[in-house]
Design a protein around this motif. Structure first.
Motif, PDB file in Angstrom:
ATOM      1  N   ARG A 136      52.475  32.636  30.256  1.00 53.53           N
ATOM      2  CA  ARG A 136      53.393  32.583  31.577  1.00 53.53           C
ATOM      3  C   ARG A 136      52.745  32.477  33.002  1.00 53.53           C
ATOM      4  NH1 ARG A 136      54.032  39.629  31.907  1.00 53.53           N
ATOM      5  NH2 ARG A 136      52.104  39.303  31.626  1.00 53.53           N
ATOM      6  N   PHE A 137      53.664  31.268  33.759  1.00 59.02           N
ATOM      7  CA  PHE A 137      53.469  31.469  35.178  1.00 59.02           C
ATOM      8  C   PHE A 137      54.563  31.830  35.945  1.00 59.02           C
ATOM      9  CE2 PHE A 137      51.194  27.548  32.688  1.00 59.02           C
ATOM     10  CZ  PHE A 137      49.883  27.413  33.765  1.00 59.02           C
ATOM     11  N   LEU A 138      53.853  32.904  36.644  1.00 61.13           N
ATOM     12  CA  LEU A 138      54.278  33.726  38.120  1.00 61.13           C
ATOM     13  C   LEU A 138      54.039  32.785  39.337  1.00 61.13           C
ATOM     14  CD1 LEU A 138      55.983  35.849  38.765  1.00 61.13           C
ATOM     15  CD2 LEU A 138      54.328  37.284  39.223  1.00 61.13           C
ATOM     16  N   LEU A 139      55.109  32.052  40.551  1.00 64.78           N
ATOM     17  CA  LEU A 139      54.986  31.852  41.109  1.00 64.78           C
ATOM     18  C   LEU A 139      55.800  31.970  42.443  1.00 64.78           C
ATOM     19  CD1 LEU A 139      56.143  27.536  39.231  1.00 64.78           C
ATOM     20  CD2 LEU A 139      53.132  28.891  39.891  1.00 64.78           C
ATOM     21  N   ILE A 180      56.572  29.592  26.217  1.00 65.80           N
ATOM     22  CA  ILE A 180      56.172  29.369  27.968  1.00 65.80           C
ATOM     23  C   ILE A 180      57.498  29.616  28.549  1.00 65.80           C
ATOM     24  CG2 ILE A 180      55.458  27.245  29.617  1.00 65.80           C
ATOM     25  CD1 ILE A 180      54.166  25.863  27.466  1.00 65.80           C
ATOM     26  N   GLU A 181      57.277  30.410  29.449  1.00 64.25           N
ATOM     27  CA  GLU A 181      57.595  30.886  30.522  1.00 64.25           C
ATOM     28  C   GLU A 181      57.675  30.713  31.978  1.00 64.25           C
ATOM     29  OE1 GLU A 181      59.012  34.892  29.470  1.00 64.25           O
ATOM     30  OE2 GLU A 181      57.127  34.903  28.072  1.00 64.25           O
ATOM     31  N   VAL A 182      58.128  31.069  33.217  1.00 60.83           N
ATOM     32  CA  VAL A 182      57.971  30.437  33.901  1.00 60.83           C
ATOM     33  C   VAL A 182      59.224  31.036  35.456  1.00 60.83           C
ATOM     34  CG1 VAL A 182      57.698  28.765  35.846  1.00 60.83           C
ATOM     35  CG2 VAL A 182      57.393  27.857  34.045  1.00 60.83           C
ATOM     36  N   ARG A 183      58.493  31.896  36.360  1.00 66.46           N
ATOM     37  CA  ARG A 183      58.972  32.740  37.513  1.00 66.46           C
ATOM     38  C   ARG A 183      58.935  32.700  38.581  1.00 66.46           C
ATOM     39  NH1 ARG A 183      60.687  38.669  33.929  1.00 66.46           N
ATOM     40  NH2 ARG A 183      61.438  37.817  32.001  1.00 66.46           N
ATOM     41  N   TRP A 239      55.860  40.148  37.197  1.00 64.19           N
ATOM     42  CA  TRP A 239      56.910  39.288  36.602  1.00 64.19           C
ATOM     43  C   TRP A 239      57.799  40.441  36.494  1.00 64.19           C
ATOM     44  CZ3 TRP A 239      56.388  35.083  34.677  1.00 64.19           C
ATOM     45  CH2 TRP A 239      57.310  34.449  33.852  1.00 64.19           C
ATOM     46  N   ASN A 240      58.294  41.297  35.843  1.00 60.46           N
ATOM     47  CA  ASN A 240      59.394  42.234  35.417  1.00 60.46           C
ATOM     48  C   ASN A 240      60.063  42.416  36.958  1.00 60.46           C
ATOM     49  OD1 ASN A 240      58.592  42.858  33.059  1.00 60.46           O
ATOM     50  ND2 ASN A 240      57.967  45.132  33.499  1.00 60.46           N
ATOM     51  N   CYS A 241      60.140  41.959  37.936  1.00 57.31           N
ATOM     52  CA  CYS A 241      60.709  41.679  39.372  1.00 57.31           C
ATOM     53  C   CYS A 241      60.801  40.168  39.945  1.00 57.31           C
ATOM     54  CB  CYS A 241      60.368  42.619  40.388  1.00 57.31           C
ATOM     55  SG  CYS A 241      60.013  44.553  40.218  1.00 57.31           S
TER      56      CYS A 241
END
Length: 254
Positions: A136-139, A180-183, A239-241
């Motif tokens: 996971r990538f939180l950008l 692979i996830e991006v948010r 991440w959830n938001c």
């Protein structure tokens, strides 16, 4: 008794005592004493420098130094503390990424430095995801007001939005891989958290400074509701938001 681990690491890296001394900025006689006596423990900054140039974790080279720092209280989850993120040896990042099997979460606002410091990171992440590891990538959103304000504070040539877009470009080459996830999320601008199964690296960002100039904690989970779980909760909430994105849509905005 000689420090055989250090001697072998030097042989593998093809470094002489003089070369290691220069890398650690100490006298060659000091390195000779390190090699000759496994009970002689260098200063932390010298251990970090040696670990970096040799490509071996300091726990392997000087296990006694780690054992002496084992804690029994609530802070026992702290493995190491670095005054600057850049002081953490690249070998630590490489080990944490390579050993993770369940989760790799990169909740840094830009995550730009990862592509510079970790060789073949795209390939590694692809293989991890294909083997069932959640990546996971939180950008930060490169177009958000938070990003613009941060750019005004940092005043550096390689802007925050540019660094984010570089990460998005790198991820565009592997985003097709399931797992692979991006948010996007702007609330982690003041703290980066990187999770590797039961270990994590945490950087609280100091005022006006870029990430590599801010301190960093290496934390390992040992208890419920300890430091690890508290930081993991922080990441889970953000991440959830977060706002799910598709790399293609983002690139079309540019």
């Amino acid at each position: 008794m000689a420090n055989d681990a250090l001697r072998q690491a030097m042989i593998s890296a093809k470094l002489t005592e003089q070369e290691l001394a220069e890398a650690c900025q100490v006298d060659v006689k000091t390195v000779s004493r390190w090699v000759a006596d496994e009970g002689r423990t260098p200063h932390p900054r010298h251990r970090w420098a040696a670990s970096e140039v040799l490509g071996v974790d300091e726990a392997v080279l000087w296990p006694d130094a780690i054992r002496k720092n084992v804690k029994t209280g609530p802070d026992r989850e702290i493995v190491a503390v670095y005054p600057y993120r850049s002081a953490c040896p690249k070998s630590v990042w490489r080990r944490l990424i390579s050993e993770a099997g369940r989760e790799l979460t990169f909740a840094g606002y830009t995550n730009y430095f990862l592509w510079l410091e970790i060789p073949n990171l795209r390939t590694v992440l692809r293989r991890k995801a294909e083997r069932g590891c959640r990546v996971r990538f939180l950008l930060g959103d490169p177009e958000s007001d938070v990003t613009r304000r941060r750019e005004e504070l940092e005043q550096v040539p390689l802007t925050v939005s540019t660094r984010i877009k570089i990460t998005l470009d790198e991820l565009s080459k592997i985003i097709d891989v399931p797992g692979i996830e991006v948010r996007f999320g702007d609330e982690h601008i003041a703290m980066s958290v990187f999770i590797f199964d039961d270990e994590m690296l945490v950087t609280p960002h100091l005022a006006h400074l870029v990430g590599h100039d801010s301190p960093m904690l290496h934390v390992q989970r040992h208890q419920e509701d300890g430091l690890f779980d508290r930081f993991a909760y922080h990441v889970a909430e953000l991440w959830n938001c977060g706002r799910p994105i598709t790399i293609t849509d983002q690139q079309n905005r540019e």
